[in-house]
Structures are given as structure tokens and as C-alpha cells.
Design a protein around this motif. Structure first.
Motif, PDB file in Angstrom:
ATOM      1  N   LEU A 139      -7.156  -0.514   0.983  1.00 31.56           N
ATOM      2  CA  LEU A 139      -8.843  -0.610   0.992  1.00 31.56           C
ATOM      3  C   LEU A 139      -7.528  -1.131  -1.064  1.00 31.56           C
ATOM      4  O   LEU A 139      -6.342  -0.492  -1.335  1.00 31.56           O
ATOM      5  CB  LEU A 139      -9.108   0.810   0.169  1.00 31.56           C
ATOM      6  N   SER A 189      -7.188   5.894   2.907  1.00 31.30           N
ATOM      7  CA  SER A 189      -7.592   4.955   1.933  1.00 31.30           C
ATOM      8  C   SER A 189      -7.040   3.430   1.733  1.00 31.30           C
ATOM      9  O   SER A 189      -6.956   2.400   2.023  1.00 31.30           O
ATOM     10  CB  SER A 189      -7.893   5.103   0.447  1.00 31.30           C
ATOM     11  N   ARG A 190      -5.380   3.932   1.531  1.00 32.51           N
ATOM     12  CA  ARG A 190      -4.283   2.938   1.583  1.00 32.51           C
ATOM     13  C   ARG A 190      -3.640   2.340   3.075  1.00 32.51           C
ATOM     14  O   ARG A 190      -3.217   1.057   2.880  1.00 32.51           O
ATOM     15  CB  ARG A 190      -2.873   4.151   1.469  1.00 32.51           C
ATOM     16  N   TYR A 200       0.374  -1.226   0.088  1.00 30.01           N
ATOM     17  CA  TYR A 200      -0.134  -0.445   0.131  1.00 30.01           C
ATOM     18  C   TYR A 200       0.815   1.102   0.198  1.00 30.01           C
ATOM     19  O   TYR A 200       0.540   1.890   0.121  1.00 30.01           O
ATOM     20  CB  TYR A 200      -0.963   0.413   1.503  1.00 30.01           C
ATOM     21  N   THR A 245     -13.397   7.133  -3.812  1.00 34.12           N
ATOM     22  CA  THR A 245     -13.304   8.281  -4.187  1.00 34.12           C
ATOM     23  C   THR A 245     -14.206   9.317  -4.743  1.00 34.12           C
ATOM     24  O   THR A 245     -15.267  10.654  -3.869  1.00 34.12           O
ATOM     25  CB  THR A 245     -11.690   8.176  -5.342  1.00 34.12           C
ATOM     26  N   ASP A 280      -6.658   9.799  -0.194  1.00 33.67           N
ATOM     27  CA  ASP A 280      -5.635   8.298  -0.403  1.00 33.67           C
ATOM     28  C   ASP A 280      -5.136   8.186   0.358  1.00 33.67           C
ATOM     29  O   ASP A 280      -4.798   6.626   0.642  1.00 33.67           O
ATOM     30  CB  ASP A 280      -4.753   9.658  -1.638  1.00 33.67           C
ATOM     31  N   GLU A 331     -11.273  -0.019  -4.398  1.00 32.72           N
ATOM     32  CA  GLU A 331     -12.663   0.242  -3.447  1.00 32.72           C
ATOM     33  C   GLU A 331     -11.562   1.649  -3.664  1.00 32.72           C
ATOM     34  O   GLU A 331     -12.969   2.281  -3.045  1.00 32.72           O
ATOM     35  CB  GLU A 331     -11.916  -0.931  -2.197  1.00 32.72           C
ATOM     36  N   ARG A 332     -10.544   1.891  -3.512  1.00 34.52           N
ATOM     37  CA  ARG A 332     -10.473   3.041  -3.600  1.00 34.52           C
ATOM     38  C   ARG A 332     -10.950   4.265  -4.681  1.00 34.52           C
ATOM     39  O   ARG A 332     -11.431   5.055  -4.118  1.00 34.52           O
ATOM     40  CB  ARG A 332      -8.965   3.349  -3.538  1.00 34.52           C
ATOM     41  N   ARG A 362      -7.137  -1.085  -5.016  1.00 34.97           N
ATOM     42  CA  ARG A 362      -7.637  -0.381  -6.411  1.00 34.97           C
ATOM     43  C   ARG A 362      -8.971   0.030  -6.442  1.00 34.97           C
ATOM     44  O   ARG A 362      -9.756   1.446  -6.773  1.00 34.97           O
ATOM     45  CB  ARG A 362      -6.838  -0.302  -7.603  1.00 34.97           C
ATOM     46  N   LEU A 400     -12.690   8.803   5.992  1.00 40.68           N
ATOM     47  CA  LEU A 400     -11.776   8.747   4.575  1.00 40.68           C
ATOM     48  C   LEU A 400     -11.666  10.227   4.446  1.00 40.68           C
ATOM     49  O   LEU A 400     -10.696  10.286   3.539  1.00 40.68           O
ATOM     50  CB  LEU A 400     -12.210   8.269   3.999  1.00 40.68           C
TER      51      LEU A 400
END
Length: 363
Positions: free
Chosen positions: A291, A286-287, A133, A300, A283, A295-296, A293, A345
């Protein structure tokens, strides 16, 4: 020289520690004891990092070159030194030592020659605490100048535990911040000269500095908080796209630090400190929550205010797939509704800490 058995036991012990629920600084202190008993080093430093810009933030340390830290960071991020943190974070495996990279001639490293050598430091190993991540910090081990260089087997041990050391750092960032204790100041600005010395600052900038971790310690050394120096150096050297970082503050918010050269001056640099926007924290958080890719991408769009129908059109997936992704995201972030998710987030601890506990909202 450590044995194979000692290194294997060290790996196992660190994996056990990383899975515990101890505070991150407790984990770090225990990890240092384990590594010191196997590798052998006298001083160390463990700063956290911004996984996007690879700029170091604040951490914990046991060394005696505190007042020299601004110069060390300036030399490291000036683009001409060896075994720098950002370079190590991009390397595979993510580890290196000054003795290896300088082929035994440590004086080729300007920061060793100017800052580390005067306090008796010899070889230095740096490990990027990196997983799939991102890079969440760096562990630096310093040996005394009277000791030999760090062995290749010990560097291999460090490389093997990069993700192990990354997990508690990432997990700590994913934890909810304390509720905001004070109203965030407006944007503040400092002006540094080309040598990174403070020329002037606004009142909001002074207030932001006080909210940065370890602010009083840095002030006792007669320096600004450590993250400002690499950011200002990158701006001075023309790396404007990386002259920024996100730092979790002590008052339950995230601080965005960014720098740019001032036109019409003799190399002066403006450093701005302000509250990070939800988009800027999205970002990294989320990392930090692990999460995927996809899910991110989903979160978003959620943070951007899109509803389920709009997300279906944008991602070309079904409502059932969205539900499955949301259930996974809720489980990873520990929230129960979209509102809580957006708060968690976006770095808004004030909202997140008061979010109502309702049923899981996957619609």
C-alpha cells in the motif's frame, strides 16, 4: 570468480523465480541454488525480519552453528560488531561482507571469532532483502575458512537483487494466515539473566513458545526460539525502543515479543509474549500488501473505526478520492469489503477467513 554473463543470467533467473507463485520456502531453496552456482558458498542462513524494528525472526538455513546461534545473535545486536543485519538494512546498497568491513581482519568481529570460526567459516556476506516498503529478511552466505573472500562483483550482484529477493518474502507475509487453530494464550513472561539464560517462565509463556515457528528445532538445540535473543539483547543494551518484534505464529495469529530490564536485579530481563493488537499488525501488513503512504493513512483510519465523513474531514479529500483509494486497496489485498479489509490488515485470520463474500463495499 564468476563471469559477467553468469551474473546476468543469475539475475534474470531470480527475477523469474520471484514472480512465480511457488511457496516462499521453495523460492528460497531455488534462489540459494542459483546464487551458490555463481557466488560460491558452503553454508547459508535466510531469516525473515520485522521491517519496523529490523529484528530478525525465524527462517531457513543450512549451517552447523545452530547451538551457537544465541551467542551469535547476542554479539550481533550488542552494538559492537561488524556487518550486522540491522546496519546492513540501513545501508545503501544493503549488502556487506565481514572481510570488507573488517579490512580483511575477520577476528575483529566477535561473532566470527567466537561462533563462526570454530566451525570453519571464513568470509560472510549479508544482504538485506529490502524494497521500497521495507526490509523483509536477510540472506547470509558463508564461505569456508579455506576459501578466499567474497569478491566485490559478487557483492554487487547481491545488491542488485535486494528487491527481487524481498518480493516473495513480502508477498508471503501478505497471504492470509491459516484460521486460528487454538485459542490464543494470555500474555506470558520469561525471565532471562544477563547472559540470556532462562531463569523462569509462566505457563502462558511456555504455550506461546510452542506456537513460534521451528520451536521444536530450537528446543533440540537447548535454546529458546531465535527472535527472543536479539530482542532481549537490545533491552539489555538500553535500546528499549527497538526491543520488540512481530512474528507470524503457527496457529494463525501474530505474536508480539518485547523485552525490558527488570529493576532491582543483576541485569535480569523480562521478555513478554502476547497476541499482537490490530494496531501493531496494521503497519507491517499494509507494507506487505504494497500500500502507498496515502493508502496506509486511509486504512489506519478505517481500522480505527472512522466512517467516510470522518475520513473526509481528517484527510481533506473527497468521497470520490476515498472510493478510488479503496478500490486500489481492495485490489492489492484481495478483499471485497471494508470488514474483510479490516480483518486482513489487523492480523485476525479467524475473522478474515470467515468474512462473507459480498459486493465491494466502497462507501
Amino acid at each position: 570468480m564468476s563471469t559477467t554473463r553468469q551474473r546476468d543470467r543469475c539475475r534474470e533467473r531470480l527475477e523469474q523465480l520471484s514472480r512465480s507463485n511457488d511457496r516462499v520456502d521453495t523460492f528460497q531453496q531455488q534462489a540459494v541454488l542459483e546464487l551458490r552456482s555463481v557466488i560460491g558458498f558452503d553454508r547459508w542462513c535466510w531469516p525473515l525480519g520485522d521491517p519496523e524494528t529490523l529484528v530478525p525472526g525465524v527462517g531457513i538455513a543450512d549451517h552447523d552453528y545452530g547451538p551457537g546461534l544465541p551467542r551469535a545473535l547476542e554479539l550481533e545486536f550488542g552494538g559492537r560488531d561488524f556487518t550486522t543485519k540491522d546496519a546492513i538494512a540501513r545501508r545503501s546498497p544493503p549488502v556487506g561482507s565481514l572481510s570488507t568491513d573488517t579490512h580483511g581482519d575477520l577476528a575483529r568481529s566477535a561473532r566470527w571469532d567466537e561462533v563462526l570460526r570454530p566451525v570453519g567459516i571464513g568470509d560472510t556476506a549479508i544482504l538485506a532483502c529490502r524494497d521500497v516498503y521495507g526490509c523483509w529478511g536477510w540472506f547470509e552466505a558463508h564461505r569456508d575458512s579455506s576459501d578466499g573472500p567474497i569478491a566485490d562483483d559478487d557483492l554487487t550482484l547481491l545488491a542488485d537483487i535486494a528487491a527481487t529477493l524481498a518480493l516473495p518474502l513480502r508477498r508471503d507475509l501478505a497471504q492470509s494466515r491459516e484460521p486460528r487453530e487454538v485459542e490464543a494464550p494470555p500474555s506470558g513472561t520469561l525471565v532471562l539473566n544477563r547472559d540470556l539464560r532462562l531463569l523462569s517462565q509462566t505457563e502462558p509463556a511456555r504455550r506461546w513458545l510452542e506456537l513460534l515457528p521451528a520451536a521444536q528445532l530450537f528446543a533440540s538445540w537447548g535454546m529458546l526460539p531465535a527472535p527472543l535473543y536479539p530482542v532481549a539483547t537490545l533491552a539489555r543494551e538500553g535500546a528499549g525502543e527497538r526491543a520488540r518484534t512481530l512474528v507470524p505464529a503457527t496457529a494463525g495469529t501474530w505474536i508480539r515479543i518485547e523485552a525490558a530490564p527488570l529493576m532491582g536485579t543483576d541485569g535480569d530481563i523480562a521478555v513478554t509474549l502476547r497476541s499482537a493488537t490490530p494496531k501493531e499488525t496494521l503497519d507491517v501488513l499494509s507494507r506487505a500488501h504494497g500500500l502507498t503512504r496515502r493508502e496506509r493513512q486511509l486504512v489506519t483510519l478505517l481500522v480505527g473505526g472512522l466512517d467516510t465523513s470522518a475520513i473526509i474531514r481528517r484527510l481533506s479529500i473527497s468521497q470520490y478520492t476515498i472510493q478510488d483509494h479503496l478500490k486500489s486497496v481492495f485490489a492489492k489485498t484481495g478483499v471485497r469489503s471494508r470488514r474483510e479489509l479490516v480483518a486482513a490488515l489487523s492480523g485476525d485470520s479467524l475473522v478474515a477467513s470467515h468474512a462473507p463474500n459480498g459486493p465491494v463495499d466502497g462507501d
